[in-house]
Design a protein around this motif. Sequence first.
Motif, PDB file in Angstrom:
ATOM      1  N   SER A 157     -14.387 145.248 -45.517  1.00 42.27           N
ATOM      2  CA  SER A 157     -14.240 144.573 -46.808  1.00 42.27           C
ATOM      3  C   SER A 157     -13.256 143.414 -46.701  1.00 42.27           C
ATOM      4  CB  SER A 157     -13.771 145.563 -47.874  1.00 42.27           C
ATOM      5  OG  SER A 157     -12.518 146.105 -47.513  1.00 42.27           O
ATOM      6  N   VAL A 158     -12.575 143.294 -45.569  1.00 42.42           N
ATOM      7  CA  VAL A 158     -11.577 142.242 -45.347  1.00 42.42           C
ATOM      8  C   VAL A 158     -12.079 141.203 -44.347  1.00 42.42           C
ATOM      9  CG1 VAL A 158      -9.229 141.770 -44.513  1.00 42.42           C
ATOM     10  CG2 VAL A 158      -9.688 143.828 -45.859  1.00 42.42           C
ATOM     11  N   LEU A 159     -12.653 141.687 -43.235  1.00 39.17           N
ATOM     12  CA  LEU A 159     -13.081 140.826 -42.139  1.00 39.17           C
ATOM     13  C   LEU A 159     -14.590 140.655 -42.142  1.00 39.17           C
ATOM     14  CD1 LEU A 159     -10.938 142.533 -39.361  1.00 39.17           C
ATOM     15  CD2 LEU A 159     -10.326 140.534 -40.719  1.00 39.17           C
ATOM     16  N   ALA A 160     -15.039 139.426 -41.880  1.00 42.55           N
ATOM     17  CA  ALA A 160     -16.467 139.157 -41.774  1.00 42.55           C
ATOM     18  C   ALA A 160     -16.910 139.117 -40.312  1.00 42.55           C
ATOM     19  CB  ALA A 160     -16.813 137.838 -42.455  1.00 42.55           C
ATOM     20  N   GLU A 161     -16.077 138.498 -39.457  1.00 41.60           N
ATOM     21  CA  GLU A 161     -16.408 138.341 -38.038  1.00 41.60           C
ATOM     22  C   GLU A 161     -15.123 138.381 -37.213  1.00 41.60           C
ATOM     23  OE1 GLU A 161     -20.124 135.204 -38.660  1.00 41.60           O
ATOM     24  OE2 GLU A 161     -18.199 134.468 -37.941  1.00 41.60           O
ATOM     25  N   VAL A 162     -15.254 138.834 -35.969  1.00 44.70           N
ATOM     26  CA  VAL A 162     -14.127 138.823 -35.038  1.00 44.70           C
ATOM     27  C   VAL A 162     -14.611 138.383 -33.664  1.00 44.70           C
ATOM     28  CG1 VAL A 162     -12.805 140.600 -36.239  1.00 44.70           C
ATOM     29  CG2 VAL A 162     -14.389 141.276 -34.455  1.00 44.70           C
ATOM     30  N   GLY A 163     -13.729 137.715 -32.934  1.00 43.68           N
ATOM     31  CA  GLY A 163     -14.027 137.304 -31.570  1.00 43.68           C
ATOM     32  C   GLY A 163     -12.766 137.346 -30.741  1.00 43.68           C
ATOM     33  N   TYR A 164     -12.933 137.433 -29.419  1.00 49.65           N
ATOM     34  CA  TYR A 164     -11.769 137.525 -28.543  1.00 49.65           C
ATOM     35  C   TYR A 164     -12.041 136.783 -27.249  1.00 49.65           C
ATOM     36  CZ  TYR A 164      -7.840 139.486 -25.972  1.00 49.65           C
ATOM     37  OH  TYR A 164      -6.684 139.640 -25.250  1.00 49.65           O
ATOM     38  N   ASP A 165     -11.081 135.969 -26.826  1.00 51.29           N
ATOM     39  CA  ASP A 165     -11.130 135.265 -25.547  1.00 51.29           C
ATOM     40  C   ASP A 165     -10.083 135.907 -24.652  1.00 51.29           C
ATOM     41  OD1 ASP A 165     -10.569 133.504 -23.396  1.00 51.29           O
ATOM     42  OD2 ASP A 165     -11.328 131.809 -24.545  1.00 51.29           O
ATOM     43  N   GLN A 166     -10.532 136.726 -23.710  1.00 51.42           N
ATOM     44  CA  GLN A 166      -9.612 137.496 -22.874  1.00 51.42           C
ATOM     45  C   GLN A 166      -8.766 136.589 -21.988  1.00 51.42           C
ATOM     46  OE1 GLN A 166     -11.438 140.782 -20.922  1.00 51.42           O
ATOM     47  NE2 GLN A 166      -9.544 141.503 -20.025  1.00 51.42           N
ATOM     48  N   LYS A 167      -9.344 135.516 -21.484  1.00 46.43           N
ATOM     49  CA  LYS A 167      -8.607 134.615 -20.595  1.00 46.43           C
ATOM     50  C   LYS A 167      -7.432 133.963 -21.323  1.00 46.43           C
ATOM     51  CE  LYS A 167      -9.384 130.978 -17.235  1.00 46.43           C
ATOM     52  NZ  LYS A 167     -10.372 130.133 -16.571  1.00 46.43           N
ATOM     53  N   ARG A 168      -7.653 133.566 -22.581  1.00 47.48           N
ATOM     54  CA  ARG A 168      -6.587 132.920 -23.367  1.00 47.48           C
ATOM     55  C   ARG A 168      -5.823 133.901 -24.241  1.00 47.48           C
ATOM     56  NH1 ARG A 168      -8.873 128.142 -26.662  1.00 47.48           N
ATOM     57  NH2 ARG A 168     -10.533 129.614 -27.111  1.00 47.48           N
ATOM     58  N   ARG A 169      -6.248 135.183 -24.248  1.00 44.39           N
ATOM     59  CA  ARG A 169      -5.629 136.222 -25.095  1.00 44.39           C
ATOM     60  C   ARG A 169      -5.589 135.767 -26.556  1.00 44.39           C
ATOM     61  NH1 ARG A 169      -1.902 140.103 -22.499  1.00 44.39           N
ATOM     62  NH2 ARG A 169      -0.517 139.732 -24.240  1.00 44.39           N
ATOM     63  N   LEU A 170      -6.734 135.263 -27.008  1.00 48.12           N
ATOM     64  CA  LEU A 170      -6.859 134.670 -28.335  1.00 48.12           C
ATOM     65  C   LEU A 170      -7.831 135.497 -29.174  1.00 48.12           C
ATOM     66  CD1 LEU A 170      -6.079 132.061 -29.976  1.00 48.12           C
ATOM     67  CD2 LEU A 170      -8.258 131.142 -29.205  1.00 48.12           C
ATOM     68  N   LEU A 171      -7.344 135.985 -30.291  1.00 45.34           N
ATOM     69  CA  LEU A 171      -8.170 136.736 -31.242  1.00 45.34           C
ATOM     70  C   LEU A 171      -8.502 135.810 -32.405  1.00 45.34           C
ATOM     71  CD1 LEU A 171      -9.338 139.421 -32.425  1.00 45.34           C
ATOM     72  CD2 LEU A 171      -7.093 139.752 -33.477  1.00 45.34           C
ATOM     73  N   GLU A 172      -9.778 135.712 -32.719  1.00 44.11           N
ATOM     74  CA  GLU A 172     -10.200 134.880 -33.845  1.00 44.11           C
ATOM     75  C   GLU A 172     -10.862 135.766 -34.887  1.00 44.11           C
ATOM     76  OE1 GLU A 172     -11.590 130.701 -33.255  1.00 44.11           O
ATOM     77  OE2 GLU A 172     -13.478 131.556 -33.982  1.00 44.11           O
ATOM     78  N   VAL A 173     -10.433 135.629 -36.127  1.00 39.99           N
ATOM     79  CA  VAL A 173     -11.010 136.413 -37.212  1.00 39.99           C
ATOM     80  C   VAL A 173     -11.471 135.481 -38.325  1.00 39.99           C
ATOM     81  CG1 VAL A 173      -9.593 138.436 -36.718  1.00 39.99           C
ATOM     82  CG2 VAL A 173      -8.811 136.808 -38.412  1.00 39.99           C
ATOM     83  N   LYS A 174     -12.614 135.830 -38.887  1.00 42.12           N
ATOM     84  CA  LYS A 174     -13.103 135.155 -40.088  1.00 42.12           C
ATOM     85  C   LYS A 174     -13.031 136.181 -41.201  1.00 42.12           C
ATOM     86  CE  LYS A 174     -16.981 132.700 -42.139  1.00 42.12           C
ATOM     87  NZ  LYS A 174     -18.354 132.236 -41.932  1.00 42.12           N
ATOM     88  N   LEU A 175     -12.292 135.846 -42.239  1.00 39.30           N
ATOM     89  CA  LEU A 175     -12.154 136.743 -43.375  1.00 39.30           C
ATOM     90  C   LEU A 175     -13.378 136.628 -44.285  1.00 39.30           C
ATOM     91  CD1 LEU A 175      -8.423 136.012 -44.276  1.00 39.30           C
ATOM     92  CD2 LEU A 175      -9.333 137.706 -42.694  1.00 39.30           C
ATOM     93  N   VAL A 176     -13.574 137.596 -45.156  1.00 37.44           N
ATOM     94  CA  VAL A 176     -14.698 137.535 -46.090  1.00 37.44           C
ATOM     95  C   VAL A 176     -14.551 136.335 -47.025  1.00 37.44           C
ATOM     96  CG1 VAL A 176     -15.269 139.981 -45.961  1.00 37.44           C
ATOM     97  CG2 VAL A 176     -13.640 139.211 -47.664  1.00 37.44           C
ATOM     98  N   SER A 177     -13.342 135.832 -47.199  1.00 41.71           N
ATOM     99  CA  SER A 177     -13.105 134.643 -48.028  1.00 41.71           C
ATOM    100  C   SER A 177     -13.624 133.374 -47.359  1.00 41.71           C
ATOM    101  CB  SER A 177     -11.607 134.482 -48.306  1.00 41.71           C
ATOM    102  OG  SER A 177     -10.919 134.136 -47.105  1.00 41.71           O
ATOM    103  N   GLY A 178     -13.897 133.457 -46.041  1.00 33.88           N
ATOM    104  CA  GLY A 178     -14.363 132.304 -45.290  1.00 33.88           C
ATOM    105  C   GLY A 178     -13.280 131.667 -44.435  1.00 33.88           C
ATOM    106  N   ALA A 179     -12.013 132.016 -44.664  1.00 38.15           N
ATOM    107  CA  ALA A 179     -10.911 131.472 -43.866  1.00 38.15           C
ATOM    108  C   ALA A 179     -10.990 132.014 -42.441  1.00 38.15           C
ATOM    109  CB  ALA A 179      -9.570 131.847 -44.486  1.00 38.15           C
ATOM    110  N   VAL A 180     -10.653 131.156 -41.463  1.00 34.07           N
ATOM    111  CA  VAL A 180     -10.669 131.538 -40.058  1.00 34.07           C
ATOM    112  C   VAL A 180      -9.268 131.370 -39.486  1.00 34.07           C
ATOM    113  CG1 VAL A 180     -11.644 131.035 -37.774  1.00 34.07           C
ATOM    114  CG2 VAL A 180     -13.083 130.834 -39.815  1.00 34.07           C
ATOM    115  N   TYR A 181      -8.806 132.410 -38.787  1.00 34.23           N
ATOM    116  CA  TYR A 181      -7.486 132.404 -38.170  1.00 34.23           C
ATOM    117  C   TYR A 181      -7.597 132.759 -36.703  1.00 34.23           C
ATOM    118  CZ  TYR A 181      -5.626 132.504 -42.912  1.00 34.23           C
ATOM    119  OH  TYR A 181      -5.335 132.194 -44.214  1.00 34.23           O
TER     120      TYR A 181
END
Length: 69
Positions: free
Chosen positions: A9-33
């Motif tokens: 109910s909070v997150l719409a999508e998640v992704g992870y780049d292991q080489k850069r240790r970068l977690l990307e999340v898209k919230l249901v609001s549409g904001a991406v962090y």
Amino acid sequence: MHRQPIESSVLAEVGYDQKRRLLEVKLVSGAVYQYLDVPAREFMALLAADSSGRYYNTNIKPSYEYRQV
């Protein structure tokens, strides 16, 4: 970065780049962090959590530096 849909109910999508240790999340609001220097175990724990939204709010959001994209 490729993100995968997630049942939350909070997150719409998640992704992870292991080489850069970068977690990307898209919230249901549409904001991406992007969260920096996140260990792979945190990404796996997020995917495995009973409530990914709660895990994100208690373990990821307050613990890692981030930027909105």
